[in-house]
Design a protein around this motif. Structure first.
Motif, PDB file in Angstrom:
ATOM      1  N   ASP A  48     -27.442 -23.034  27.626  1.00  7.98           N
ATOM      2  CA  ASP A  48     -28.801 -22.527  28.182  1.00  7.98           C
ATOM      3  C   ASP A  48     -29.592 -23.789  28.343  1.00  7.98           C
ATOM      4  O   ASP A  48     -30.457 -24.033  29.341  1.00  7.98           O
ATOM      5  CB  ASP A  48     -29.542 -21.872  26.772  1.00  7.98           C
ATOM      6  N   GLU A  71     -37.711 -20.441  28.523  1.00  8.42           N
ATOM      7  CA  GLU A  71     -37.469 -19.783  27.488  1.00  8.42           C
ATOM      8  C   GLU A  71     -37.223 -20.887  26.370  1.00  8.42           C
ATOM      9  O   GLU A  71     -37.682 -20.774  24.884  1.00  8.42           O
ATOM     10  CB  GLU A  71     -36.342 -19.054  27.634  1.00  8.42           C
ATOM     11  N   ASP A  89     -35.918 -18.338  32.928  1.00 11.38           N
ATOM     12  CA  ASP A  89     -34.722 -17.971  31.927  1.00 11.38           C
ATOM     13  C   ASP A  89     -33.474 -18.389  32.522  1.00 11.38           C
ATOM     14  O   ASP A  89     -32.908 -18.091  33.511  1.00 11.38           O
ATOM     15  CB  ASP A  89     -34.785 -16.333  31.756  1.00 11.38           C
ATOM     16  N   ASP A  92     -29.845 -15.399  31.024  1.00  7.30           N
ATOM     17  CA  ASP A  92     -30.315 -13.921  30.571  1.00  7.30           C
ATOM     18  C   ASP A  92     -29.004 -13.026  30.304  1.00  7.30           C
ATOM     19  O   ASP A  92     -28.327 -13.029  31.237  1.00  7.30           O
ATOM     20  CB  ASP A  92     -31.200 -13.437  31.532  1.00  7.30           C
ATOM     21  N   TYR A 104     -24.620 -11.637  33.281  1.00  5.99           N
ATOM     22  CA  TYR A 104     -25.439 -12.657  32.713  1.00  5.99           C
ATOM     23  C   TYR A 104     -26.054 -13.244  33.956  1.00  5.99           C
ATOM     24  O   TYR A 104     -25.499 -13.088  35.032  1.00  5.99           O
ATOM     25  CB  TYR A 104     -25.077 -13.715  31.609  1.00  5.99           C
ATOM     26  N   SER A 107     -32.874 -16.564  35.927  1.00  4.45           N
ATOM     27  CA  SER A 107     -33.898 -15.993  36.404  1.00  4.45           C
ATOM     28  C   SER A 107     -35.166 -16.782  36.667  1.00  4.45           C
ATOM     29  O   SER A 107     -35.468 -17.584  35.688  1.00  4.45           O
ATOM     30  CB  SER A 107     -34.530 -14.745  35.604  1.00  4.45           C
ATOM     31  N   SER A 192     -28.544  -7.409  30.444  1.00  4.88           N
ATOM     32  CA  SER A 192     -29.428  -8.552  30.798  1.00  4.88           C
ATOM     33  C   SER A 192     -30.554  -7.990  31.424  1.00  4.88           C
ATOM     34  O   SER A 192     -30.376  -7.401  32.670  1.00  4.88           O
ATOM     35  CB  SER A 192     -28.581  -9.327  31.885  1.00  4.88           C
ATOM     36  N   ASP A 217     -38.154 -12.972  30.866  1.00  3.02           N
ATOM     37  CA  ASP A 217     -36.984 -11.938  31.061  1.00  3.02           C
ATOM     38  C   ASP A 217     -37.291 -11.106  32.334  1.00  3.02           C
ATOM     39  O   ASP A 217     -36.416 -10.515  32.890  1.00  3.02           O
ATOM     40  CB  ASP A 217     -36.904 -10.998  29.816  1.00  3.02           C
ATOM     41  N   ASP A 303     -35.164 -14.625  23.530  1.00  2.00           N
ATOM     42  CA  ASP A 303     -34.682 -14.075  24.763  1.00  2.00           C
ATOM     43  C   ASP A 303     -34.272 -12.552  24.580  1.00  2.00           C
ATOM     44  O   ASP A 303     -33.526 -12.157  23.600  1.00  2.00           O
ATOM     45  CB  ASP A 303     -33.368 -14.823  25.336  1.00  2.00           C
ATOM     46  N   ASP A 307     -30.545 -12.948  24.588  1.00  2.00           N
ATOM     47  CA  ASP A 307     -30.364 -13.269  25.926  1.00  2.00           C
ATOM     48  C   ASP A 307     -31.131 -14.582  25.907  1.00  2.00           C
ATOM     49  O   ASP A 307     -31.472 -14.922  25.435  1.00  2.00           O
ATOM     50  CB  ASP A 307     -30.875 -12.199  27.014  1.00  2.00           C
TER      51      ASP A 307
END
Length: 307
Positions: A48, A71, A89, A92, A104, A107, A192, A217, A303, A307
């Protein structure tokens, strides 16, 4: 796309593909990843962070004066007061990713003076690139997207997301589930929200609803919906949804039917997050209400979908 891609959308696509390459490499050795729990059932991995850094670096190299809302790093990078804010994101569907379930995405949305103008959602497992520019339509790879033609909720496939964090009011969600489930053809929860919204835009779902979501999200997916001819709003059908932690979307007719069913549940997140801890309970009476959770027990950040 049948027309020239907006330069800012082009940068978002480049950023998403850079992050996708990082995520795909990491997916080959998921068991080796360092996983940290932000809160109960809400996870973040080193992937991430690496994907987010790659996205932000790509964007700020091209547009150093733009703002960032991401995020994992919040607003730590980018300009603080720009009219342009990138809402990101980097992964996600982190819980799916950790388990090797290939649902997944990345975004990325660009907000200009409070309105989403560019959006990219990239599914690296399928190499599916969803794109939208305000006023120019939404696309999956080179195919123009339109929401489905379904008009009756009883014929519709609806996406949703279940509560999963400590402090989420699962009983409240079950009432929502009970309100919607008997009236539609099926409910799905892949994990997701960003992809769920794209699936509505593509016509694969006919509607979607969820609570507890953050701007990253839903920002990109929201533009996909409107550019594909759908509607998106909060549970009472108003356009103010991005920061309300509740969202409903769908074909125009299905959206209206979902709003009718979900409007009694509006603002449930705020209702379930009281401003102060409850006072010691008096002796039980038949009318005594359930004890509410203290705010510190509710995770306002994190998230969706772990997520």
């Amino acid at each position: 796309m049948s027309q020239a891609i907006h330069p800012m959308l082009n940068i978002a696509v480049k950023a998403a593909r850079n992050a996708g390459a990082i995520i795909n490499r990491a997916s080959l050795d998921v068991d080796l990843l360092k996983v940290t729990a932000k809160s109960t059932n809400d996870f973040v991995t080193e992937v991430d962070h690496a994907a987010e850094a790659a996205i932000i670096d790509t964007i700020l190299t091209a547009y150093p004066g733009h703002g960032i809302l991401a995020e994992e790093s919040g607003r730590q990078r980018g300009a603080r007061h720009s009219d342009y804010v990138w809402i990101i994101d980097p992964l996600d569907g982190t819980t799916n990713f950790i388990h090797g379930l290939p649902v997944y995405c990345i975004s990325i949305a660009l907000e200009y003076r409070g309105k989403i103008e560019q959006a990219v959602v990239y599914d690296p497992t399928r190499n599916d690139l969803f794109m939208a520019s305000k006023g120019r339509g939404a696309f999956l790879n080179d195919k123009r997207l339109r929401v489905s033609k379904r008009t009756r909720l009883s014929d519709s496939l609806i996406g949703t997301g279940f509560p999963f964090r400590k402090g989420d009011n699962f009983q409240r969600y079950l009432k929502m589930f009970e309100a919607v489930a008997p009236h539609c053809a099926g409910l799905r929860r892949p994990g997701s929200a960003a992809l769920d919204l794209c699936y509505v835009a593509a016509g694969w779902y006919d509607g979607f609803f969820e609570t507890g979501l953050n701007p990253w999200d839903i920002a990109a997916g929201s533009l996909m919906i409107t550019e594909a001819g759908g509607l998106i709003g909060n549970f009472t059908g108003e356009a103010d949804f991005l920061h309300q932690r509740e969202v409903v979307a769908g074909t125009p007719k299905v959206y209206g039917q979902l709003v009718q069913l979900l409007s009694p549940f509006t603002r449930v997140i705020k209702e379930d997050e009281p401003a102060a801890p409850p006072a010691p309970a008096p002796a039980a009476t038949p009318e005594r209400k359930p004890v509410r959770l203290r705010k510190k027990d509710v995770q306002p950040e994190g998230d969706e979908e772990a997520d």
